[in-house]
Design a protein around this motif. Structure first.
Motif, PDB file in Angstrom:
ATOM      1  N   ASP A 182      42.527  45.690  34.726  1.00 55.97           N
ATOM      2  CA  ASP A 182      42.472  46.667  34.067  1.00 55.97           C
ATOM      3  C   ASP A 182      43.662  47.596  34.145  1.00 55.97           C
ATOM      4  O   ASP A 182      44.237  48.643  33.292  1.00 55.97           O
ATOM      5  CB  ASP A 182      41.338  48.055  34.112  1.00 55.97           C
ATOM      6  N   ASN A 183      44.660  47.188  35.562  1.00 56.44           N
ATOM      7  CA  ASN A 183      45.073  48.140  36.293  1.00 56.44           C
ATOM      8  C   ASN A 183      46.835  47.214  36.573  1.00 56.44           C
ATOM      9  O   ASN A 183      48.033  47.738  37.002  1.00 56.44           O
ATOM     10  CB  ASN A 183      45.193  48.680  37.662  1.00 56.44           C
ATOM     11  N   LEU A 184      47.082  46.473  35.919  1.00 56.38           N
ATOM     12  CA  LEU A 184      47.908  45.127  35.227  1.00 56.38           C
ATOM     13  C   LEU A 184      49.011  45.507  35.476  1.00 56.38           C
ATOM     14  O   LEU A 184      50.166  45.173  36.290  1.00 56.38           O
ATOM     15  CB  LEU A 184      47.900  44.078  34.475  1.00 56.38           C
ATOM     16  N   TYR A 219      38.434  42.540  41.210  1.00 57.82           N
ATOM     17  CA  TYR A 219      39.446  41.834  39.765  1.00 57.82           C
ATOM     18  C   TYR A 219      38.890  42.371  38.639  1.00 57.82           C
ATOM     19  O   TYR A 219      40.468  42.480  38.036  1.00 57.82           O
ATOM     20  CB  TYR A 219      38.517  40.186  39.530  1.00 57.82           C
ATOM     21  N   ASP A 220      38.293  42.518  38.153  1.00 59.13           N
ATOM     22  CA  ASP A 220      38.257  43.418  37.225  1.00 59.13           C
ATOM     23  C   ASP A 220      39.836  44.760  37.404  1.00 59.13           C
ATOM     24  O   ASP A 220      39.903  44.771  36.291  1.00 59.13           O
ATOM     25  CB  ASP A 220      36.932  44.117  36.442  1.00 59.13           C
ATOM     26  N   LEU A 221      38.886  45.374  38.261  1.00 56.53           N
ATOM     27  CA  LEU A 221      40.127  46.466  38.776  1.00 56.53           C
ATOM     28  C   LEU A 221      41.661  45.805  38.226  1.00 56.53           C
ATOM     29  O   LEU A 221      42.058  47.200  37.620  1.00 56.53           O
ATOM     30  CB  LEU A 221      39.569  47.555  39.875  1.00 56.53           C
ATOM     31  N   PRO A 240      46.787  35.855  39.145  1.00 53.84           N
ATOM     32  CA  PRO A 240      45.959  34.532  38.673  1.00 53.84           C
ATOM     33  C   PRO A 240      45.470  33.881  39.640  1.00 53.84           C
ATOM     34  O   PRO A 240      44.537  33.257  39.412  1.00 53.84           O
ATOM     35  CB  PRO A 240      46.608  34.133  37.449  1.00 53.84           C
ATOM     36  N   TYR A 241      46.408  33.836  41.015  1.00 51.19           N
ATOM     37  CA  TYR A 241      45.873  32.118  41.767  1.00 51.19           C
ATOM     38  C   TYR A 241      44.665  33.046  42.565  1.00 51.19           C
ATOM     39  O   TYR A 241      43.997  32.415  42.846  1.00 51.19           O
ATOM     40  CB  TYR A 241      47.600  32.153  41.445  1.00 51.19           C
ATOM     41  N   MET A 242      44.698  34.420  42.878  1.00 58.28           N
ATOM     42  CA  MET A 242      44.052  34.609  43.998  1.00 58.28           C
ATOM     43  C   MET A 242      43.060  34.371  42.297  1.00 58.28           C
ATOM     44  O   MET A 242      41.634  34.211  43.717  1.00 58.28           O
ATOM     45  CB  MET A 242      44.216  36.231  43.705  1.00 58.28           C
ATOM     46  N   ILE A 243      42.155  35.059  41.698  1.00 58.58           N
ATOM     47  CA  ILE A 243      41.012  34.994  40.864  1.00 58.58           C
ATOM     48  C   ILE A 243      40.674  33.651  40.939  1.00 58.58           C
ATOM     49  O   ILE A 243      39.209  33.418  40.828  1.00 58.58           O
ATOM     50  CB  ILE A 243      41.554  35.970  39.347  1.00 58.58           C
ATOM     51  N   VAL A 259      52.997  40.951  42.532  1.00 61.69           N
ATOM     52  CA  VAL A 259      51.215  41.299  42.851  1.00 61.69           C
ATOM     53  C   VAL A 259      50.945  40.027  40.966  1.00 61.69           C
ATOM     54  O   VAL A 259      49.593  39.558  41.456  1.00 61.69           O
ATOM     55  CB  VAL A 259      50.998  42.560  43.010  1.00 61.69           C
ATOM     56  N   GLN A 260      51.350  40.830  40.262  1.00 60.35           N
ATOM     57  CA  GLN A 260      50.936  40.845  39.078  1.00 60.35           C
ATOM     58  C   GLN A 260      51.102  38.856  39.223  1.00 60.35           C
ATOM     59  O   GLN A 260      50.349  38.262  38.346  1.00 60.35           O
ATOM     60  CB  GLN A 260      51.976  40.792  37.992  1.00 60.35           C
ATOM     61  N   ARG A 261      52.118  38.396  39.156  1.00 58.25           N
ATOM     62  CA  ARG A 261      51.973  36.939  39.483  1.00 58.25           C
ATOM     63  C   ARG A 261      51.092  36.235  40.505  1.00 58.25           C
ATOM     64  O   ARG A 261      50.558  34.594  40.292  1.00 58.25           O
ATOM     65  CB  ARG A 261      53.935  36.144  40.414  1.00 58.25           C
TER      66      ARG A 261
END
Length: 196
Positions: free
Chosen positions: A110-112, A105-107, A124-127, A119-121
């Motif tokens: 860091d690569n948003l 999740y940090d990765l 947040p739900y995934m995390i 995937v960006q959308r």
């Protein structure tokens, strides 16, 4: 294979992991603008999927589901197999699963900037709901299947597949275990050939 397997089969290479994770969101060759190691992750992901879809053990698993779920059977088996990987994680990695997932999740965060918009959308739900860690429990898999069924507007009936998993649990687990050993060897060889 589903998210966890693809992340694991990136062999701790950060940019390959990103590519392996986002590959399903990239059509054709629309990845040439990305950093080379990310491109290699996308190619690795596609090789893993091709190997998986053609494998007789995976086909045995999907055949068990085909009557009820038709062409969704492969997607369901991918989710089942991620469950067995998460559940038996200590057999595959010295890094505890919660730490492995947090690092992933940090990765992503860091690569948003290089992640596809969808995937960006989703991220947040995934995390927030910790999708990947939840795979280790049947309740987590049930939630994933319910979400997938909603995405198909209830056409797939994938939410009922948790019953099939419970009914044939030992068979699915045995099939996963034998298959994943072969997949790991294949993926490592492909990874090495891509990264030479």
């Amino acid at each position: 294979m589903n998210y966890l397997a693809h992340i694991f089969l990136s062999f701790d290479h950060a940019e390959v992991t990103i590519g392996n994770f986002i590959a399903d969101s990239i059509r054709g060759k629309k990845y040439k603008h990305l950093p080379i190691p990310v491109q290699k992750g996308i190619i690795l992901h596609r090789a893993i999927d091709t190997f998986t879809d053609a494998h007789p053990t995976v086909r045995k698993s999907t055949k068990r589901l085909h009557k009820n779920y038709s062409h969704y059977s492969g997607v369901i088996v991918d989710i089942f197999y991620d469950h067995f990987l998460a559940k038996n994680w200590a057999n595959y990695s010295a890094v505890p699963l919660p730490i492995f997932v947090d690092n992933f999740y940090d990765l992503l965060e860091d690569n948003l900037a290089i992640l596809p918009l969808n995937v960006q959308r989703m991220m947040p739900y995934m995390i927030t709901d910790n999708w990947i860690l939840s795979y280790a429990k049947l309740e987590g898999i049930a939630r994933v299947l319910e979400g997938m069924n909603r995405r198909t507007k209830n056409r797939s009936k994938m939410n009922f597949a948790i019953v099939d998993l419970e009914e044939h649990y030992d068979k699915f687990e045995s099939e996963f275990t034998s298959f994943f050993e072969e997949l790991t060897v294949f993926s490592k060889q492909k990874y090495i050939s891509l990264c030479e």
